[in-house]
Design a protein around this motif. Structure first.
Motif, PDB file in Angstrom:
ATOM      1  N   SER A  59      -1.333  16.273   4.323  1.00 21.99           N
ATOM      2  CA  SER A  59      -0.953  14.850   4.187  1.00 21.99           C
ATOM      3  C   SER A  59      -1.615  13.985   5.263  1.00 21.99           C
ATOM      4  CB  SER A  59       0.566  14.697   4.248  1.00 21.99           C
ATOM      5  OG  SER A  59       1.050  15.083   5.520  1.00 21.99           O
ATOM      6  N   GLU A  70      -6.280   9.314  -3.005  1.00 19.38           N
ATOM      7  CA  GLU A  70      -5.345   9.091  -1.896  1.00 19.38           C
ATOM      8  C   GLU A  70      -4.584   7.782  -2.068  1.00 19.38           C
ATOM      9  OE1 GLU A  70      -7.061   8.225   1.989  1.00 19.38           O
ATOM     10  OE2 GLU A  70      -8.959   7.692   1.031  1.00 19.38           O
ATOM     11  N   TYR A  71      -3.408   7.783  -1.490  1.00 21.69           N
ATOM     12  CA  TYR A  71      -2.594   6.563  -1.397  1.00 21.69           C
ATOM     13  C   TYR A  71      -2.424   6.258   0.086  1.00 21.69           C
ATOM     14  CZ  TYR A  71      -1.342   7.548  -6.274  1.00 21.69           C
ATOM     15  OH  TYR A  71      -1.369   7.788  -7.629  1.00 21.69           O
ATOM     16  N   THR A 127       0.153   9.481   0.771  1.00 27.18           N
ATOM     17  CA  THR A 127       0.009  10.662  -0.078  1.00 27.18           C
ATOM     18  C   THR A 127      -1.470  10.979  -0.267  1.00 27.18           C
ATOM     19  OG1 THR A 127       2.030  10.051  -1.274  1.00 27.18           O
ATOM     20  CG2 THR A 127       0.592  11.676  -2.321  1.00 27.18           C
ATOM     21  N   ALA A 182       2.553  14.630   0.926  1.00 31.18           N
ATOM     22  CA  ALA A 182       2.963  13.301   1.414  1.00 31.18           C
ATOM     23  C   ALA A 182       3.717  13.452   2.731  1.00 31.18           C
ATOM     24  CB  ALA A 182       3.855  12.611   0.395  1.00 31.18           C
ATOM     25  N   ARG A 208       1.713   3.724  -8.089  1.00 36.47           N
ATOM     26  CA  ARG A 208       2.373   3.774  -6.781  1.00 36.47           C
ATOM     27  C   ARG A 208       2.676   5.230  -6.427  1.00 36.47           C
ATOM     28  NH1 ARG A 208       7.223   2.363  -7.186  1.00 36.47           N
ATOM     29  NH2 ARG A 208       7.650   1.625  -5.063  1.00 36.47           N
ATOM     30  N   GLN A 209       2.465   5.585  -5.174  1.00 37.84           N
ATOM     31  CA  GLN A 209       2.754   6.956  -4.744  1.00 37.84           C
ATOM     32  C   GLN A 209       4.239   7.278  -4.871  1.00 37.84           C
ATOM     33  OE1 GLN A 209       2.025   7.555  -0.441  1.00 37.84           O
ATOM     34  NE2 GLN A 209       2.036   5.324  -0.197  1.00 37.84           N
TER      35      GLN A 209
END
Length: 833
Positions: free
Chosen positions: A349, A383-384, A394, A408, A459-460
């Motif tokens: 993460s 990736e977030y 995340t 995450a 959205r993560q």
């Protein structure tokens, strides 16, 4: 900080750097033409005092008084030399500051990450930029992790733009700022060839902000100059009506004009500020604008970030909590097989090339505890970035077999919100987090997820996560920080902690650091939702501000400023940038601080030692007090010169021209070094850091403060004029009277320079503060006085006669009485205290 260099990126060799520099030059815009020594001399010769001296010299030449003209020429050289010496010291000090203000840049060369001065970047270099750093050349991205950049300096748009090597726009530009992540870019353009360089070089010509005291000093000098012109005309006209001699009348007027002009004041101010900044620089405190030195001494509130400012920012992994086994593990147990998955996902993460201290620690723990290092087998493909309130991030990785890892981490509450847990389970985890927080630990939640296909949620937070556990970091308070805050409180300065961390951790660290807190903590969302009036009240009463984001930090700083506080804001992160810029004094950490923090700040502490801020505040108070002493000394000694030149003429006394330009210029030469060199070198008085800070708008140029200087000046005048009348009444001629008056004024000048070392402590107590320059210059003045009185050709030139021991003793006694009464005043002041 160590970096894992991405595969295939080796950078330039030494020979390639040399060849590129020969072809494209250095990475800097054309410099503004620096002032040469010739420019400095020309500027000095434009000063009113020098212009008056030149005019008087010409008059003496015209009337054939070549001896006086020669003395005036020597005086011009002496005054110019003193001014040049002071200006050159100031110039050199400011040039040294400019050098230190140049940021460093990280580049890959010969497969090594090295830090170099920004102007040494060459075309072809591989530059590394990361969160909070300025980008210092134009280039194309070759590698990135979660990279976004703010290009508002070029586009005017304030939002950040995400870019990578495959983006349609994969270029980065000099003058922009990295908002998140990390990127390696190959430099294509440097210096004036960059986009910002072609827009123009106006950034080089930004004028230094003028401080309130500087403005008031300018007004005061102009006011005195105006009075000088009026008195000059009055004396010329009055003298001409009485004598009908134009040359004598003109010389009398010019003599008085010289005695009124306080040209030492702006010189003293500029010198004190520049040398103050230079001395602080030598102690590891870089000040970008010399006027900040004055403001430092007025600081009433210090707002400080927690991580990296109060704490070491070492982020040692102290404990791991494994959700499945419901156990807390210490560092020595990290190799336990139960923790394999938690450590794995905590590392995944994190950024593949870590730059955050916690992520560096997680990568290191992974290396030390895992049997198989899989980092080279997996590539991050989606990736977030870190976002949300509270925040989380995340990362999605995949290997050649299409095996996936979705990891995450983030604030525990953020991870709990997206995990499949019952409310009872969540409450249990919250209790564990709170317990850690109360001990001053920094806690992050870690979770994993599973997702097939490539239609990833926008959205993560829309992934379904499984909680794996908690990583517990300890970032201890810096060594000696308790004493630092005690010194701050002793100086009458308030402390506020403004941090993005949670309430429990902040309270624990604040208590360990010695921060006094008697009110509940306030979080960022409460700040933003408060009215202006409520915010001003909250900012004044609250000590700990937690879960703060940039807008909330800025709101607190602005509210404190509106309350009339002089705010110093300490920070090292991107989130601190707006508040650092808005504060009266933005203070950034030079070692672990981000470039965006250092760019926004007015002051940089090179070694991140908060004790240096106390050194800076003490220096600010010392410099302000010394400027006050110098200027009040100048005013006090100018008054008897002005009145001794003018009153005998206006009152019709028998020797109306007791002082000629020769005597006044000698006194000016005595006063210049005393105020500019001696007082600048004066040590700090022992009670300076035990007093409450002065209000920034208050200066010693108020009538209340200057009143005592006027009284000192008038008392010396009484003494000098008493000697004048006493000598004349006892049969003294003009030369004898002049010698007595001149000697009394010289003795009074020396005694005043000792007495005004402190406006509180006695002159005897002040001797404990060693200032060899004061002794040296005083002895030199006395030797010069003896030469003037007793060396025949010199005494004839000054139109004085020698004095016997009794006469000399009388002049010293009268000077002592007219100056040392102030010691009685100080004694009464101490008793009242």
């Amino acid at each position: 900080m160590s970096y894992n260099i991405p595969e295939g990126l080796t950078g330039l060799t030494h020979d390639e750097v040399t060849a590129s520099r020969q072809q494209n030059g250095y990475n800097r815009l054309e410099e503004i033409r620096k002032n040469t020594w010739f420019d400095m001399v020309v500027n000095i010769l434009k000063e009113p005092m020098l212009i008056l001296l030149i005019i008087i010299s010409l008059i003496y030449v015209i009337v054939g008084d070549y001896g006086e003209a020669a003395f005036m020429f020597v005086a011009i050289v002496a005054v110019t030399a003193i001014s040049f010496y002071q200006d050159n010291r100031s110039k050199k000090a400011l040039e040294e500051l400019e050098k230190l203000n140049e940021p460093l840049s990280m580049v890959i060369r010969n497969s090594q990450v090295v830090e170099i001065p920004t102007h040494e970047i060459v075309v072809g270099d591989l530059c590394i930029t990361e969160e909070g750093k300025n980008i210092n050349a134009d280039g194309v991205i070759v590698h990135s992790n979660d990279f976004s950049v703010n290009e508002s300096s070029l586009t005017g748009e304030s939002f950040s733009v995400f870019k990578d090597s495959k983006s349609e726009d994969n270029l980065v530009y000099s003058g922009t700022v990295t908002v998140s992540g990390l990127a390696v870019f190959e430099v294509k353009k440097i210096g004036s060839e960059t986009r910002v360089g072609k827009i123009g070089e106006s950034i080089l010509n930004i004028k230094e902000e003028i401080s309130p005291l500087h403005i008031q000093i300018r007004k005061f000098v102009k006011w005195m100059a105006g009075i000088g012109i009026i008195i000059f005309l009055m004396v010329c006209i009055f003298s001409y009506i009485k004598t009908g001699d134009l040359i004598t009348s003109l010389l009398s007027g010019l003599t008085l004009a010289m005695s009124v002009l306080p040209e030492e004041i702006p010189v003293a101010f500029t010198t004190f500020m520049a040398l103050g900044a230079w001395k602080l620089m030598r102690q590891g405190i870089i000040i970008k604008r010399s006027s900040i030195v004055e403001t430092l001494g007025s600081t009433t509130v210090i707002c400080t970030d927690k991580t990296g400012t109060i704490t070491e920012n070492s982020m040692k992994l102290q404990h791991l909590y494994n959700y499945l086994s419901d156990k807390i593990y210490e560092e020595k147990e990290f190799k336990n097989d139960d923790l394999t998955e938690l450590i794995d996902y905590a590392m995944w993460s994190s950024e593949p090339v870590p730059f955050d201290p916690m992520e560096v620690t997680l990568h290191k723990t992974y290396e030390e505890t895992q049997k198989n290092d899989l980092r080279k087998e997996y590539k991050m493909f989606h990736e977030y970035p870190l976002e949300g309130k509270p925040p989380m991030m995340t990362h999605l990785f995949e290997n050649t077999n299409k095996d996936r890892i979705i990891a995450a981490k983030g604030a525990p509450e953020a991870i709990l919100n997206v995990s499949r847990l019952s409310e009872n389970e969540k409450e249990k985890i919250r209790d564990i987090v709170k317990t850690f927080g109360q001990q001053g630990y920094r806690v992050l939640g870690v979770a994993k997820s599973h997702f097939e296909g490539s239609n990833f949620p926008k959205r993560q937070q829309d992934f379904v996560f499984e909680l794996l556990g908690l990583t517990v970091f300890y970032d201890p308070p810096k060594q000696g920080i308790h004493d630092v805050f005690q010194s701050i409180y002793d100086a009458g300065i308030k402390v506020k902690v403004i941090t993005g961390d949670n309430e429990d951790t902040t309270k624990a660290i604040a208590m360990q650091a010695g921060i006094i807190n008697t009110t509940p903590a306030i979080n960022g969302s409460e700040i933003i939702n408060s009215s202006e009036e409520a915010l001003m009240r909250i900012s004044e009463q609250t000590t700990l501000f937690t879960r703060m984001f940039p807008d909330a930090k800025l709101a607190v700083v602005n509210a404190l400023k509106k309350k009339g506080e002089v705010v110093a804001m300490l920070g090292d992160g991107v989130n601190d940038g707006p508040a650092l810029k808005a504060a009266h004094i933005g203070v950034a950490m030079g070692n672990k601080g981000t470039e965006i923090a250092k760019s926004a700040a007015a002051l940089v502490i090179t070694n991140d030692d908060l004790e240096k801020l106390i050194v800076g505040i003490a220096a600010g108070r010392r410099i302000y007090n010394n400027i006050k002493k110098a200027i009040q000394y100048i005013i006090s000694i100018h008054i008897p010169i002005i009145l001794t030149v003018s009153l005998p003429l206006f009152l019709g006394w028998v020797f109306p021209h007791i002082f000629t330009p020769v005597h006044v210029i000698f006194l000016e030469l005595v006063m210049g070094p005393t105020c500019s060199i001696v007082y600048e070198n004066e040590p700090m008085e022992k009670n300076t850091m035990k007093q409450s800070p002065r209000a920034m708008g208050d200066t010693f140029l108020s009538l209340n403060e200057l009143g005592i200087s006027f009284v000192q000046g008038v008392m010396i005048t009484f003494g000098v004029l008493f000697v004048y009348q006493f000598t004349f009444q006892n049969g003294g001629g003009e030369d004898k009277t002049r010698a007595m008056v001149f000697s009394t004024l010289i003795f009074a000048n020396i005694l005043l320079s000792f007495v005004n070392r402190s406006f509180f402590y006695s002159v005897v107590e002040s001797f404990k503060n060693r200032n060899p320059l004061l002794i040296g210059i005083s002895v030199l003045i006395l030797i010069m006085l003896m030469i003037i009185l007793y060396v025949k050709p010199i005494s004839l030139f000054f139109k004085v006669t020698s004095l016997n021991i009794n006469e000399l003793g009388l002049t010293f006694f009268i000077a002592a009485v007219s100056v040392l009464w102030f010691e009685v005043y100080k004694c009464l002041k101490r008793k009242r205290k």
